[in-house]
Design a protein around this motif. Structure first.
Motif, PDB file in Angstrom:
ATOM      1  N   VAL A  18      38.754   2.267  54.802  1.00 20.98           N
ATOM      2  CA  VAL A  18      39.956   3.077  55.003  1.00 20.98           C
ATOM      3  C   VAL A  18      40.555   3.403  53.641  1.00 20.98           C
ATOM      4  CG1 VAL A  18      42.262   3.145  56.022  1.00 20.98           C
ATOM      5  CG2 VAL A  18      40.404   1.977  57.217  1.00 20.98           C
ATOM      6  N   PRO A  19      40.836   4.668  53.309  1.00 21.06           N
ATOM      7  CA  PRO A  19      41.473   5.012  52.034  1.00 21.06           C
ATOM      8  C   PRO A  19      42.945   4.592  52.040  1.00 21.06           C
ATOM      9  CG  PRO A  19      41.176   6.974  53.382  1.00 21.06           C
ATOM     10  CD  PRO A  19      40.478   5.864  54.117  1.00 21.06           C
ATOM     11  N   VAL A  20      43.326   3.852  51.003  1.00 23.98           N
ATOM     12  CA  VAL A  20      44.700   3.367  50.867  1.00 23.98           C
ATOM     13  C   VAL A  20      45.237   3.859  49.528  1.00 23.98           C
ATOM     14  CG1 VAL A  20      46.210   1.353  50.797  1.00 23.98           C
ATOM     15  CG2 VAL A  20      44.160   1.317  52.241  1.00 23.98           C
ATOM     16  N   THR A  21      46.379   4.501  49.559  1.00 24.05           N
ATOM     17  CA  THR A  21      46.973   5.064  48.352  1.00 24.05           C
ATOM     18  C   THR A  21      48.264   4.320  48.021  1.00 24.05           C
ATOM     19  OG1 THR A  21      46.054   7.247  48.846  1.00 24.05           O
ATOM     20  CG2 THR A  21      47.865   7.145  47.258  1.00 24.05           C
ATOM     21  N   ARG A  22      48.341   3.810  46.799  1.00 22.57           N
ATOM     22  CA  ARG A  22      49.540   3.162  46.311  1.00 22.57           C
ATOM     23  C   ARG A  22      49.735   3.563  44.845  1.00 22.57           C
ATOM     24  NH1 ARG A  22      49.846   2.665  50.889  1.00 22.57           N
ATOM     25  NH2 ARG A  22      50.372   0.816  52.165  1.00 22.57           N
ATOM     26  N   PRO A  23      50.987   3.729  44.383  1.00 27.66           N
ATOM     27  CA  PRO A  23      51.216   4.140  42.984  1.00 27.66           C
ATOM     28  C   PRO A  23      50.801   3.081  41.973  1.00 27.66           C
ATOM     29  CG  PRO A  23      53.292   3.607  44.061  1.00 27.66           C
ATOM     30  CD  PRO A  23      52.254   3.603  45.142  1.00 27.66           C
ATOM     31  N   CYS A  24      50.822   1.806  42.370  1.00 25.84           N
ATOM     32  CA  CYS A  24      50.439   0.731  41.439  1.00 25.84           C
ATOM     33  C   CYS A  24      49.762  -0.376  42.231  1.00 25.84           C
ATOM     34  CB  CYS A  24      51.674   0.191  40.699  1.00 25.84           C
ATOM     35  SG  CYS A  24      51.283  -1.059  39.419  1.00 25.84           S
ATOM     36  N   TRP A  25      48.742  -0.970  41.595  1.00 22.98           N
ATOM     37  CA  TRP A  25      47.983  -2.015  42.274  1.00 22.98           C
ATOM     38  C   TRP A  25      48.138  -3.382  41.604  1.00 22.98           C
ATOM     39  CZ3 TRP A  25      45.500  -1.503  46.884  1.00 22.98           C
ATOM     40  CH2 TRP A  25      45.339  -0.203  47.380  1.00 22.98           C
ATOM     41  N   GLU A  26      48.754  -3.432  40.435  1.00 27.13           N
ATOM     42  CA  GLU A  26      48.988  -4.731  39.788  1.00 27.13           C
ATOM     43  C   GLU A  26      50.089  -4.573  38.750  1.00 27.13           C
ATOM     44  OE1 GLU A  26      46.526  -7.707  36.881  1.00 27.13           O
ATOM     45  OE2 GLU A  26      45.574  -7.225  38.810  1.00 27.13           O
ATOM     46  N   TRP A  27      50.943  -5.606  38.653  1.00 30.59           N
ATOM     47  CA  TRP A  27      52.043  -5.622  37.694  1.00 30.59           C
ATOM     48  C   TRP A  27      51.917  -6.851  36.795  1.00 30.59           C
ATOM     49  CZ3 TRP A  27      52.374  -4.571  42.807  1.00 30.59           C
ATOM     50  CH2 TRP A  27      52.877  -3.319  43.205  1.00 30.59           C
TER      51      TRP A  27
END
Length: 574
Positions: free
Chosen positions: A298-307
């Motif tokens: 499933v394609p998942v879009t998020r602006p950031c994946w790690e901080w």
């Protein structure tokens, strides 16, 4: 001469070897061509595809992201390096070595060498003279001078120390994909009052249901020679989608929905977050490319994946750095002052008066080579020290200082200049030690270690006895604990001016102002006239007049010689 049969055999063997080598070369060439043909397809396919970082050997995406982050914010390179250096064993060892190693003044080494060379050239000049009989005589050391090396003010700290440290941790974003059943219902807000057969919508309250649509209803249909139309519309029927099955209700359809859940994984930062002495400083995104990723198909879009989070932590503990001064046993405790205005006080400065270390001055001798002979009668001159010379020299010097340091604009004498230097409380590097501590040769070294150039010059002037210590105040504090203190000095043109200021202020009395406000003003003419110089202790200056104070009394010698001359002529009747 070679036998024909042997020659033929040798030639035949050579032909066989040549043929064998040629066959091997052709076979190797064929194998190489076949191997290249087998790789041609893979090479063509690789050339047509986009570069894939995952196929590069030894490629570390996290390491590259870290470098990219530092490239975007170069100021973090210095802060990260300083954070890592403070806890590095090698860095601490180097700083401790620089702070504790022995210091030698190059001028002292040069003086020792010069004296050794001089003694080597004329050893008898430094061991003995010539007696009256012509034999080797002896030398008598002069008594030591009455001057002393003086004292200096030493300070140390006691109280609470705050250790500040920085920490970093990563917070990755975890994405999960799940398949959940969805129950679809129809309801009417008035219930089944018109025979529609739909339940009342209030019966779905309390369940995980949401409105996903509406359907129009008609209470009365009409047809006047055409297609039927609704002449009396009714309330629309509501479509509900529920995450759970509602008891007593029958769904008209059951479907499956894909749900994506993203949760920050803060396990790596729990140690900082649960520590009450740590506060979050910054949080930056370190992994935002690509924004859309495939999770379980499933394609998942998020602006950031790690901080990356940066924390500033503090720890409080009792501390003192007075052990070195107290262990000497020669320093006298004067007082203890609070560096901050906090109640109760967290950081104290202890003030001691310590004697300056005695310097090994060259001893002076009177040798029995000072012989006066007249008419066969010889006398050895006995040399004695002139005790009044030092007092006269200091008095004359004081008057000369007063004339040279008179300020006609303010009508004051012996005005000084305000100088300050800073040091970390309980810190390793101290740029404010000054008098009583060895000078480190070379200003550039101290500046490289973190001292200000003006602070190093103050250190040198104070070591020369030109500065008077006024006091200390806290220039930087945190949570009521002093982190950086600033020492205040008044520096003068000569050691004598400094002594006149220090002891004259006690006579008037005219104490130093608060360290933050003291401007090193001089004496007015009326104040200077009230000073009693005979009550002042100039022993520190006397030590500099040692050579002059030990001048022989030539007057007594000249009287003795004149008497011998008179006796000589009296015996001869002339």
């Amino acid at each position: 001469m070679k036998h024909p049969l042997n020659f033929a055999t040798t030639a035949f063997a050579a032909l066989l070897l040549t043929a064998s080598a040629t066959a091997q070369q052709q076979e190797a060439k064929a194998d190489g061509k076949a191997f290249a043909e087998s790789l041609r397809g893979e090479a063509q396919q690789a050339a047509q595809q986009q570069p894939n970082a995952a196929t590069l050997p030894n490629y570390d995406r996290n390491a590259v992201r870290g470098l990219e982050t530092l490239a975007e914010d170069p100021d973090r390179i210095e802060s990260n390096a300083a954070t890592a250096a403070s806890g590095h064993q090698g860095y601490r060892a180097m700083r401790d070595s620089l702070a504790n190693r022995a210091r030698f003044d190059p001028s002292e080494i040069e003086d020792v060498i010069a004296r050794s060379l001089a003694i080597n050239e004329a050893p008898l000049d430094y061991t003995s003279g010539m007696a009256i009989s012509g034999d080797q005589g002896s030398c008598v050391p002069l008594p030591p001078g009455s001057g002393s090396a003086g004292t200096f003010t030493a300070t140390c700290n006691t109280g609470t120390r705050i250790d500040q440290s920085a920490g970093q941790c990563a917070v990755p974003l975890l994405a999960t994909v799940s398949q959940l059943p969805q129950y679809h219902y129809l309801c009417n807000r008035f219930g089944d009052f018109n025979g529609s057969g739909e339940p009342e919508c209030a019966g779905f309250d309390g369940y995980s249901c949401r409105v996903t649509g509406r359907r129009d209803t008609c209470l009365q249909w009409s047809s006047s020679g055409g297609p039927p139309w609704c002449s009396e519309p009714g309330d629309p029927i509501t479509e509900l989608t529920c995450d759970e099955e509602v008891p007593g209700q029958t769904p008209y359809m059951v479907t499956t929905a894909t749900r994506v859940t993203t949760t920050p994984d803060e396990s790596q930062c729990s140690g900082f977050a649960d520590n009450g002495d740590c506060t979050l400083d910054t949080e930056i995104c370190t992994d935002a490319d690509p924004q859309t990723r495939i999770v379980n198909g499933v394609p998942v879009t998020r602006p950031c994946w790690e901080w990356q989070r940066s924390y500033a932590c503090t720890a409080r503990e009792a501390a003192t750095d007075c052990s070195d001064i107290e262990s000497q046993g020669t320093c006298r405790f004067l007082r203890e002052e609070c560096l901050t205005d906090e109640v109760p006080c967290e950081t104290w400065e202890r003030i001691y008066e310590c004697p300056l270390p005695e310097t090994d001055s060259t001893r002076q001798y009177v040798c029995d080579g000072d012989v006066y002979c007249i008419d066969g009668s010889c006398e050895t001159i006995e040399r004695t020290a002139n005790d009044e010379f030092k007092d006269a020299a200091v008095a004359l010097h004081a008057m000369d200082e007063a004339r040279g340091q008179f300020d006609p604009n303010t009508l004051t004498l012996f005005r000084g200049t305000r100088n300050t230097c800073s040091s970390k409380v309980f810190g390793v590097l101290n740029c404010c030690k000054g008098k009583g501590f060895p000078l480190i040769p070379g200003i550039s070294l101290l500046v490289a270690l973190g001292c200000d150039r003006e602070e190093v010059l103050l250190h040198q002037r104070d070591a020369q006895g030109l500065c008077a210590y006024v006091g200390t105040y806290c220039s930087d504090k945190f949570l009521g604990v002093c982190l950086t203190k600033k020492k205040v000095y008044c520096c003068f043109e000569s050691k004598l001016s400094r002594i006149l200021q220090e002891q004259g202020r006690k006579q008037l009395p005219k104490p130093w102002d608060k360290p933050k406000e003291e401007q090193c003003e001089g004496f007015t003419l009326e104040e200077f006239a009230r000073l009693d110089l005979s009550r002042m202790d100039f022993s520190e200056v006397y030590a500099e007049f040692t050579d002059a104070a030990r001048l022989p009394d030539e007057l007594e010698t000249s009287v003795l010689i004149q008497q011998k001359i008179a006796d000589y002529y009296a015996r001869g009747g002339q």
